[in-house]
Design a protein around this motif. Structure first.
Motif, PDB file in Angstrom:
ATOM      1  N   CYS A  34       0.856  -1.187   0.000  1.00  0.00           N
ATOM      2  CA  CYS A  34       0.000   0.000   0.000  1.00  0.00           C
ATOM      3  C   CYS A  34       0.890   1.234   0.000  1.00  0.00           C
ATOM      4  O   CYS A  34       2.117   1.143   0.071  1.00  0.00           O
ATOM      5  CB  CYS A  34      -0.940   0.013   1.212  1.00  0.00           C
ATOM      6  SG  CYS A  34      -0.115   0.440   2.761  1.00  0.00           S
ATOM      7  N   TRP A  54     -11.823  11.095   1.321  1.00  0.00           N
ATOM      8  CA  TRP A  54     -12.069  10.492   0.015  1.00  0.00           C
ATOM      9  C   TRP A  54     -11.312  11.149  -1.140  1.00  0.00           C
ATOM     10  O   TRP A  54     -10.846  10.454  -2.043  1.00  0.00           O
ATOM     11  CB  TRP A  54     -13.565  10.558  -0.297  1.00  0.00           C
ATOM     12  CG  TRP A  54     -14.336   9.359   0.140  1.00  0.00           C
ATOM     13  CD1 TRP A  54     -13.874   8.291   0.850  1.00  0.00           C
ATOM     14  CD2 TRP A  54     -15.724   9.111  -0.103  1.00  0.00           C
ATOM     15  NE1 TRP A  54     -14.882   7.392   1.073  1.00  0.00           N
ATOM     16  CE2 TRP A  54     -16.036   7.864   0.500  1.00  0.00           C
ATOM     17  CE3 TRP A  54     -16.730   9.808  -0.754  1.00  0.00           C
ATOM     18  CZ2 TRP A  54     -17.317   7.303   0.456  1.00  0.00           C
ATOM     19  CZ3 TRP A  54     -17.997   9.251  -0.789  1.00  0.00           C
ATOM     20  CH2 TRP A  54     -18.298   8.021  -0.199  1.00  0.00           C
ATOM     21  N   ASP A  58      -6.889  10.640  -3.759  1.00  0.00           N
ATOM     22  CA  ASP A  58      -7.312   9.405  -4.430  1.00  0.00           C
ATOM     23  C   ASP A  58      -7.404   9.629  -5.929  1.00  0.00           C
ATOM     24  O   ASP A  58      -8.390  10.154  -6.435  1.00  0.00           O
ATOM     25  CB  ASP A  58      -8.658   8.939  -3.871  1.00  0.00           C
ATOM     26  CG  ASP A  58      -8.995   7.522  -4.315  1.00  0.00           C
ATOM     27  OD1 ASP A  58      -8.520   7.098  -5.380  1.00  0.00           O
ATOM     28  OD2 ASP A  58      -9.733   6.841  -3.585  1.00  0.00           O
ATOM     29  N   TRP A 103     -16.921   0.787  -4.429  1.00  0.00           N
ATOM     30  CA  TRP A 103     -16.034   1.073  -3.292  1.00  0.00           C
ATOM     31  C   TRP A 103     -16.609   2.195  -2.434  1.00  0.00           C
ATOM     32  O   TRP A 103     -16.606   2.105  -1.202  1.00  0.00           O
ATOM     33  CB  TRP A 103     -14.650   1.490  -3.777  1.00  0.00           C
ATOM     34  CG  TRP A 103     -13.868   0.441  -4.491  1.00  0.00           C
ATOM     35  CD1 TRP A 103     -14.115  -0.907  -4.519  1.00  0.00           C
ATOM     36  CD2 TRP A 103     -12.699   0.643  -5.289  1.00  0.00           C
ATOM     37  NE1 TRP A 103     -13.176  -1.548  -5.282  1.00  0.00           N
ATOM     38  CE2 TRP A 103     -12.302  -0.637  -5.770  1.00  0.00           C
ATOM     39  CE3 TRP A 103     -11.963   1.763  -5.649  1.00  0.00           C
ATOM     40  CZ2 TRP A 103     -11.180  -0.796  -6.585  1.00  0.00           C
ATOM     41  CZ3 TRP A 103     -10.845   1.595  -6.470  1.00  0.00           C
ATOM     42  CH2 TRP A 103     -10.461   0.333  -6.934  1.00  0.00           C
ATOM     43  N   SER A 104     -17.080   3.264  -3.083  1.00  0.00           N
ATOM     44  CA  SER A 104     -17.579   4.415  -2.333  1.00  0.00           C
ATOM     45  C   SER A 104     -18.785   4.037  -1.479  1.00  0.00           C
ATOM     46  O   SER A 104     -18.897   4.456  -0.316  1.00  0.00           O
ATOM     47  CB  SER A 104     -17.939   5.551  -3.293  1.00  0.00           C
ATOM     48  OG  SER A 104     -16.792   5.993  -3.994  1.00  0.00           O
ATOM     49  N   GLU A 107     -17.614   1.854   1.459  1.00  0.00           N
ATOM     50  CA  GLU A 107     -16.959   2.664   2.484  1.00  0.00           C
ATOM     51  C   GLU A 107     -17.986   3.456   3.291  1.00  0.00           C
ATOM     52  O   GLU A 107     -17.875   3.584   4.518  1.00  0.00           O
ATOM     53  CB  GLU A 107     -15.934   3.598   1.834  1.00  0.00           C
ATOM     54  CG  GLU A 107     -14.725   2.856   1.273  1.00  0.00           C
ATOM     55  CD  GLU A 107     -13.866   3.702   0.349  1.00  0.00           C
ATOM     56  OE1 GLU A 107     -14.022   4.938   0.362  1.00  0.00           O
ATOM     57  OE2 GLU A 107     -13.046   3.124  -0.393  1.00  0.00           O
ATOM     58  N   THR A 414      -4.309  -3.385  -1.160  1.00  0.00           N
ATOM     59  CA  THR A 414      -5.050  -2.166  -1.501  1.00  0.00           C
ATOM     60  C   THR A 414      -4.330  -1.295  -2.523  1.00  0.00           C
ATOM     61  O   THR A 414      -4.974  -0.617  -3.310  1.00  0.00           O
ATOM     62  CB  THR A 414      -5.332  -1.304  -0.256  1.00  0.00           C
ATOM     63  OG1 THR A 414      -4.099  -0.874   0.310  1.00  0.00           O
ATOM     64  CG2 THR A 414      -6.145  -2.072   0.763  1.00  0.00           C
ATOM     65  N   SER A 416      -3.124   1.464  -2.026  1.00  0.00           N
ATOM     66  CA  SER A 416      -3.883   2.704  -1.845  1.00  0.00           C
ATOM     67  C   SER A 416      -3.216   3.651  -0.864  1.00  0.00           C
ATOM     68  O   SER A 416      -2.452   3.241   0.006  1.00  0.00           O
ATOM     69  CB  SER A 416      -5.287   2.374  -1.350  1.00  0.00           C
ATOM     70  OG  SER A 416      -6.013   3.544  -1.054  1.00  0.00           O
ATOM     71  N   SER A 418      -5.374   5.658   0.826  1.00  0.00           N
ATOM     72  CA  SER A 418      -6.543   6.010   1.626  1.00  0.00           C
ATOM     73  C   SER A 418      -6.697   5.069   2.818  1.00  0.00           C
ATOM     74  O   SER A 418      -6.581   3.843   2.670  1.00  0.00           O
ATOM     75  CB  SER A 418      -7.806   5.947   0.769  1.00  0.00           C
ATOM     76  OG  SER A 418      -8.961   6.050   1.573  1.00  0.00           O
ATOM     77  N   SER A 421      -9.714   2.437   2.406  1.00  0.00           N
ATOM     78  CA  SER A 421      -9.700   1.582   1.210  1.00  0.00           C
ATOM     79  C   SER A 421      -9.889   0.104   1.521  1.00  0.00           C
ATOM     80  O   SER A 421      -9.962  -0.717   0.600  1.00  0.00           O
ATOM     81  CB  SER A 421      -8.384   1.764   0.454  1.00  0.00           C
ATOM     82  OG  SER A 421      -7.299   1.319   1.248  1.00  0.00           O
ATOM     83  N   ARG A 424     -12.033  -2.737  -0.142  1.00  0.00           N
ATOM     84  CA  ARG A 424     -11.592  -3.380  -1.382  1.00  0.00           C
ATOM     85  C   ARG A 424     -11.265  -4.849  -1.142  1.00  0.00           C
ATOM     86  O   ARG A 424     -11.388  -5.679  -2.049  1.00  0.00           O
ATOM     87  CB  ARG A 424     -10.381  -2.645  -1.961  1.00  0.00           C
ATOM     88  CG  ARG A 424     -10.685  -1.215  -2.367  1.00  0.00           C
ATOM     89  CD  ARG A 424      -9.471  -0.524  -2.949  1.00  0.00           C
ATOM     90  NE  ARG A 424      -9.693   0.920  -3.046  1.00  0.00           N
ATOM     91  CZ  ARG A 424      -8.824   1.786  -3.532  1.00  0.00           C
ATOM     92  NH1 ARG A 424      -7.649   1.363  -3.965  1.00  0.00           N
ATOM     93  NH2 ARG A 424      -9.102   3.080  -3.589  1.00  0.00           N
TER      94      ARG A 424
END
Length: 471
Positions: A34, A54, A58, A103-104, A107, A414, A416, A418, A421, A424
């Motif tokens: 990550c 968010w 991203d 994903w949104s 979350e 991830t 990511s 964030s 995240s 995921r």
């Protein structure tokens, strides 16, 4: 018609539901690659609103907003946080089929207990619900990790980093292991402007005056020791465009390196770069084998093709794309060269071009040693970046199953920046259970208990064993 994202989301058979609910859903998360910022974990960074969580960093979401023609003011510009969130809500219904859409919503549900659909009509309500919960819970970066059932995280760290934030995290007694991962890309890319300054910073960090190949290797050894002392188990190489190969020798590698330092990367040819990178992969491979580290190879990215926006926003701002050059033959030559020089560690290969799935899957099999370890030597990684969507993950896993041993797949990560995240992993596990559940239901696999064990291995235990993590 099924309800939107109900409890059986992505699970199309009774067997898939059972595999997910009784096995995958209960397991903790190991995030072995990550881009979380160690300083934010060390300081338990607090967040003020959903936009900060968010949209601040991203590039998946930035790219989605640009695909809808949103003004850059509302993406990376000076609009207020609420205005940015409002624009994101406005374009969300247009993202049907995009993983960012799922994903949104995941979350929103997992962290805020909010099942509202993201759109303009619900924008203000979602903003108020999330802001109130953020203020009430007072969660920081660490809280998002802990409450996501994460047990171990590997960040991505430069060899010149002194890792003081990792030391701070370890000394604080944080219940989640946060380990550094060695990322030497900057020192490999000697054709890029700024290489001289970077090498100077590496020298300062390690206390080694770097003037040639030999002193460079000495500096890297100091850095590798520093990473190992803090529990590092893996090195991650982002090879960008493609993986090159040219049979190297130390003399020419030294001359190329000194030339790069003198010109700040301006005079390095493609052939010289290939020789240099191969020589360095030999050096690093020997070190990784000696230390028992895992090598992760990410490749196939065309970085910053939009030079206008690169000049305005810099790297990692949502403009990278797939580089489609086929480099399988060169990759095979590199792996063979490393093997012949006892420099091939356990290796995970992540192609970003889905057209490379089959080629990489078979190439990995060509370099798996029959060594009695019960693990593959070289293995394909999960569907990465532009492939971590339903179709991309299904295609990668089915190709993997066709060409190798899916039961030894290392599962999800991830990749990511964030702290929100981690759903995921849920997304991936649901897709995995749906695939295996379908095979069981169709009579393509006979044993539910064995299928359940495979789900658990892929979700958690394979990665733990492959990397040698202790959780």
């Amino acid at each position: 018609m099924k309800k939107f994202m109900d409890k059986d989301f992505l699970l199309e058979t009774p067997t898939a539901v059972r595999l997910y609910e009784e096995h995958a859903a209960k397991l903790p998360i190991i995030d072995y690659h990550c881009h979380l910022v160690p300083a934010e974990i060390a300081e338990n960074k607090k967040f003020t609103n959903i936009t900060e969580l968010w949209l601040y960093a991203d590039h998946y979401k930035w790219r989605a907003m640009r695909s809808c023609g949103v003004d850059e003011k509302y993406i990376t510009g000076d609009a207020s946080d609420f205005e940015k969130f409002s624009e994101y809500c406005r374009i969300m219904p247009l993202l049907i089929g995009n993983p960012v859409y799922h994903w949104s919503h995941l979350e929103l549900r997992r962290y805020f207990d909010c099942e509202l659909t993201i759109n303009s009509a619900n924008c203000e309500a979602i903003w108020n619900i999330t802001k109130e919960k953020i203020a009430k819970d007072n969660w920081g970066a660490r809280d998002y990790i802990v409450n996501s059932n994460v047990k171990l995280v590997c960040t991505t760290d430069d060899p010149a980093d002194d890792l003081h934030y990792h030391k701070q995290i370890k000394e604080s007694g944080f219940e989640v292991q946060v380990l550094p991962a060695f990322r030497p890309d900057k020192g490999l890319n000697i054709e890029r402007k700024g290489i001289s300054a970077y090498i100077a910073s590496l020298g300062k960090s390690t206390g080694v005056e770097i003037v040639d190949y030999e002193s460079l290797c000495k500096a890297y050894t100091v850095s590798l020791d520093r990473f190992e002392a803090l529990g590092c188990k893996t090195a991650d190489h982002g090879m960008d465009n493609y993986i090159p190969f040219a049979k190297p020798d130390q003399y020419h590698a030294n001359e190329i390196f000194k030339k790069a330092l003198a010109s700040d990367g301006a005079d390095i040819s493609e052939d010289e770069l290939a020789l240099w990178k191969t020589q360095m992969m030999r050096f690093f491979g020997l070190e990784y084998v000696k230390r028992g580290w895992i090598l992760q190879l990410h490749y196939g990215v065309l970085r910053n093709p939009n030079k206008t926006m690169f000049a305005k926003l810099g790297p990692d701002s949502g403009y990278d794309t797939i580089h489609a050059k086929n480099c399988i033959a060169d990759m095979a030559s590199l792996l063979n060269y490393m093997q012949e020089n006892d420099a091939l560690p356990k290796t995970i290969i992540y192609p970003i071009n889905p057209a490379d799935n089959a080629a990489v899957g078979t190439l990995c099999g060509s370099f798996c040693r029959g060594d009695g370890s019960n693990t593959p030597t070289v293995v394909q990684g999960s569907g990465w970046w532009f492939n971590d969507n339903i179709d991309g993950m299904e295609a990668q896993m089915k190709s993997f199953a066709n060409l190798a041993s899916l039961g030894n797949f290392l599962g999800m990560l991830t990749d990511s920046r964030s702290f929100m995240s981690y759903p995921r992993h849920e997304y991936f596990r649901r897709i995995l259970c749906n695939i295996i559940g379908e095979w069981v239901e169709r009579g393509l696999y006979p044993d539910y208990d064995a299928a359940a064990e495979i789900v658990e291995r892929i979700s958690l235990y394979n990665a733990v064993n492959y990397f040698g993590f202790e959780i």
